[in-house]
Write an enzyme that holds these catalytic residues in place. Structure first.
Site, PDB file in Angstrom:
ATOM      1  N   ASN A   9       4.553   4.460 -16.099  1.00  0.00           N
ATOM      2  CA  ASN A   9       4.506   4.776 -17.525  1.00  0.00           C
ATOM      3  C   ASN A   9       4.014   3.523 -18.244  1.00  0.00           C
ATOM      4  O   ASN A   9       4.764   2.567 -18.441  1.00  0.00           O
ATOM      5  CB  ASN A   9       5.899   5.182 -18.023  1.00  0.00           C
ATOM      6  CG  ASN A   9       5.913   5.476 -19.514  1.00  0.00           C
ATOM      7  OD1 ASN A   9       4.873   5.594 -20.154  1.00  0.00           O
ATOM      8  ND2 ASN A   9       7.103   5.597 -20.073  1.00  0.00           N
ATOM      9  N   TRP A  10       2.738   3.531 -18.606  1.00  0.00           N
ATOM     10  CA  TRP A  10       2.140   2.342 -19.223  1.00  0.00           C
ATOM     11  C   TRP A  10       2.601   2.140 -20.658  1.00  0.00           C
ATOM     12  O   TRP A  10       2.381   1.074 -21.239  1.00  0.00           O
ATOM     13  CB  TRP A  10       0.612   2.455 -19.189  1.00  0.00           C
ATOM     14  CG  TRP A  10       0.002   2.390 -17.822  1.00  0.00           C
ATOM     15  CD1 TRP A  10       0.660   2.335 -16.622  1.00  0.00           C
ATOM     16  CD2 TRP A  10      -1.394   2.378 -17.499  1.00  0.00           C
ATOM     17  NE1 TRP A  10      -0.232   2.296 -15.575  1.00  0.00           N
ATOM     18  CE2 TRP A  10      -1.508   2.324 -16.090  1.00  0.00           C
ATOM     19  CE3 TRP A  10      -2.557   2.427 -18.258  1.00  0.00           C
ATOM     20  CZ2 TRP A  10      -2.729   2.302 -15.431  1.00  0.00           C
ATOM     21  CZ3 TRP A  10      -3.787   2.413 -17.614  1.00  0.00           C
ATOM     22  CH2 TRP A  10      -3.867   2.351 -16.214  1.00  0.00           C
ATOM     23  N   LYS A  11       3.205   3.167 -21.246  1.00  0.00           N
ATOM     24  CA  LYS A  11       3.660   3.114 -22.637  1.00  0.00           C
ATOM     25  C   LYS A  11       2.502   2.693 -23.553  1.00  0.00           C
ATOM     26  O   LYS A  11       1.356   3.050 -23.280  1.00  0.00           O
ATOM     27  CB  LYS A  11       4.882   2.200 -22.756  1.00  0.00           C
ATOM     28  CG  LYS A  11       6.005   2.611 -21.792  1.00  0.00           C
ATOM     29  CD  LYS A  11       7.304   1.873 -22.023  1.00  0.00           C
ATOM     30  CE  LYS A  11       8.352   2.324 -21.028  1.00  0.00           C
ATOM     31  NZ  LYS A  11       9.672   1.702 -21.266  1.00  0.00           N
ATOM     32  N   HIS A  96      11.220  11.210 -22.985  1.00  0.00           N
ATOM     33  CA  HIS A  96      11.543   9.813 -22.715  1.00  0.00           C
ATOM     34  C   HIS A  96      12.482   9.292 -23.795  1.00  0.00           C
ATOM     35  O   HIS A  96      12.391   9.669 -24.960  1.00  0.00           O
ATOM     36  CB  HIS A  96      10.259   8.972 -22.666  1.00  0.00           C
ATOM     37  CG  HIS A  96      10.467   7.599 -22.112  1.00  0.00           C
ATOM     38  ND1 HIS A  96      11.008   6.570 -22.853  1.00  0.00           N
ATOM     39  CD2 HIS A  96      10.222   7.079 -20.882  1.00  0.00           C
ATOM     40  CE1 HIS A  96      11.080   5.489 -22.113  1.00  0.00           C
ATOM     41  NE2 HIS A  96      10.616   5.769 -20.901  1.00  0.00           N
ATOM     42  N   GLU A  98      12.628   6.673 -25.409  1.00  0.00           N
ATOM     43  CA  GLU A  98      11.981   6.042 -26.566  1.00  0.00           C
ATOM     44  C   GLU A  98      11.480   7.097 -27.545  1.00  0.00           C
ATOM     45  O   GLU A  98      11.497   6.873 -28.766  1.00  0.00           O
ATOM     46  CB  GLU A  98      10.846   5.130 -26.079  1.00  0.00           C
ATOM     47  CG  GLU A  98      11.366   3.902 -25.356  1.00  0.00           C
ATOM     48  CD  GLU A  98      10.358   3.246 -24.426  1.00  0.00           C
ATOM     49  OE1 GLU A  98      10.734   2.254 -23.789  1.00  0.00           O
ATOM     50  OE2 GLU A  98       9.212   3.728 -24.334  1.00  0.00           O
ATOM     51  N   GLU A 168      16.842   7.965 -16.518  1.00  0.00           N
ATOM     52  CA  GLU A 168      16.638   6.630 -17.066  1.00  0.00           C
ATOM     53  C   GLU A 168      17.883   6.189 -17.843  1.00  0.00           C
ATOM     54  O   GLU A 168      18.099   6.647 -18.968  1.00  0.00           O
ATOM     55  CB  GLU A 168      15.400   6.588 -17.957  1.00  0.00           C
ATOM     56  CG  GLU A 168      15.218   7.802 -18.867  1.00  0.00           C
ATOM     57  CD  GLU A 168      14.212   7.559 -19.959  1.00  0.00           C
ATOM     58  OE1 GLU A 168      13.374   6.657 -19.814  1.00  0.00           O
ATOM     59  OE2 GLU A 168      14.278   8.263 -20.980  1.00  0.00           O
ATOM     60  N   GLY A 174      13.873  -2.054 -20.038  1.00  0.00           N
ATOM     61  CA  GLY A 174      13.334  -3.215 -20.728  1.00  0.00           C
ATOM     62  C   GLY A 174      14.347  -4.293 -21.042  1.00  0.00           C
ATOM     63  O   GLY A 174      14.053  -5.250 -21.756  1.00  0.00           O
ATOM     64  N   SER A 213      14.237   0.061 -15.098  1.00  0.00           N
ATOM     65  CA  SER A 213      13.873  -1.276 -14.609  1.00  0.00           C
ATOM     66  C   SER A 213      13.780  -1.329 -13.087  1.00  0.00           C
ATOM     67  O   SER A 213      14.348  -2.217 -12.440  1.00  0.00           O
ATOM     68  CB  SER A 213      14.861  -2.333 -15.125  1.00  0.00           C
ATOM     69  OG  SER A 213      14.751  -2.478 -16.524  1.00  0.00           O
ATOM     70  N   GLY A 234       8.143   1.388 -15.578  1.00  0.00           N
ATOM     71  CA  GLY A 234       7.625   0.902 -16.847  1.00  0.00           C
ATOM     72  C   GLY A 234       6.843  -0.379 -16.672  1.00  0.00           C
ATOM     73  O   GLY A 234       5.689  -0.386 -16.251  1.00  0.00           O
ATOM     74  N   GLY A 235       7.487  -1.502 -16.974  1.00  0.00           N
ATOM     75  CA  GLY A 235       6.809  -2.796 -16.967  1.00  0.00           C
ATOM     76  C   GLY A 235       6.093  -3.126 -15.673  1.00  0.00           C
ATOM     77  O   GLY A 235       4.983  -3.669 -15.687  1.00  0.00           O
TER      78      GLY A 235
END
Length: 250
Positions: A9-11, A96, A98, A168, A174, A213, A234-235
């Site tokens: 997920n590049w967001k 998600h 967010e 999640e 994050g 994470s 994610g990251g």
């Protein structure tokens, strides 16, 4: 056998040229991953066509990070499920944390998005998870169960079979914190039990991903658990080497 999946997920990260380069680097590295592990790239709307061209024919799936809860019409700034399908997406991330937290997405709205996505033949990656406050209050199982029931229970078993679920823990996104493998497995097993209460043996074949994470240093321990079928990354998905390394962790 459930499908093993590592989805990135590049967001809201990378420009189009940067995303193209990242996709090329992922493609260059997939020869070393196990053949039974599926990769999916969840890219910004602006990247879909270009990244889709790069990964076409490679077996890597292409996902959007959201879709509209309306089929079409005067909804400025929205992107419909049919638009995503026509642009080459096979998957869409829905619910998600967010989106829930920052944009007020409700279960009711997610029911509409889920129905439209599946009508267009998109495979939903449906996210559930609890906040730190909810976990500390001991409500984490109830919160996640409610998210599953309120949205996924609107499906019949045939359609539910194609859904990918992503757990999640919001408190681990994050933040550098990660649920222990035991905590993650406990929740994944609970999610599968809830799904089985509605869909029976179909739940045994549904992939449930861990999305808090997950990185090269902990992926192997997480993926070794019986109900963890991969990760929503994610990251670490923004570095091709890390993303591929996670895929090799099975």
């Amino acid at each position: 056998m459930r499908t093993k999946i590592v989805a990135g997920n590049w967001k809201m990260n990378t420009t189009v040229p940067e995303g193209v380069e990242l996709a090329k680097n992922v493609l260059a590295g997939i020869s070393g991953k196990p053949s039974d592990v599926m990769l999916i790239l969840g890219v910004p709307f602006t990247h879909i066509t270009k990244v889709g061209e790069i990964i076409s024919g490679s077996g890597i799936g292409l996902a959007a990070q959201n879709c509209a809860d309306k089929e079409s019409g005067a909804y400025t700034g929205e992107v419909s499920a049919s638009m995503l399908r026509s642009a080459g997406c096979g998957y869409v991330i829905l619910g998600h944390s967010e989106r829930r937290q920052y944009y007020g997405e409700t279960d009711e709205r997610l029911v509409a998005k889920l129905a439209l996505a599946m009508k267009e033949g998109l495979v939903p990656i449906f996210c559930v998870g609890e906040t730190l406050e909810q976990r500390e209050a001991g409500n984490h199982f109830n919160v996640v169960e409610s998210q599953v029931r309120n949205v996924l229970f609107t499906l019949d078993p045939v359609h539910a079979a194609s859904v990918i679920v992503a757990y999640e823990p919001v408190w681990a996104i994050g933040t550098g914190k990660t649920a222990t493998a035991e905590q993650a497995q406990e929740m994944h097993a609970h999610i599968r039990k809830v799904l089985a209460s509605k869909f029976g043996e179909v739940a045994d074949g549904m992939s449930i991903l861990y999305g808090g994470s997950c990185k090269p240093s902990n992926a192997k321990e997480l993926f070794a658990r019986p109900d963890i079928d991969g990760g929503l990354i994610g990251g670490a998905s923004l570095k091709a080497e890390d993303f591929i390394s996670i895929a090799k962790s099975f």
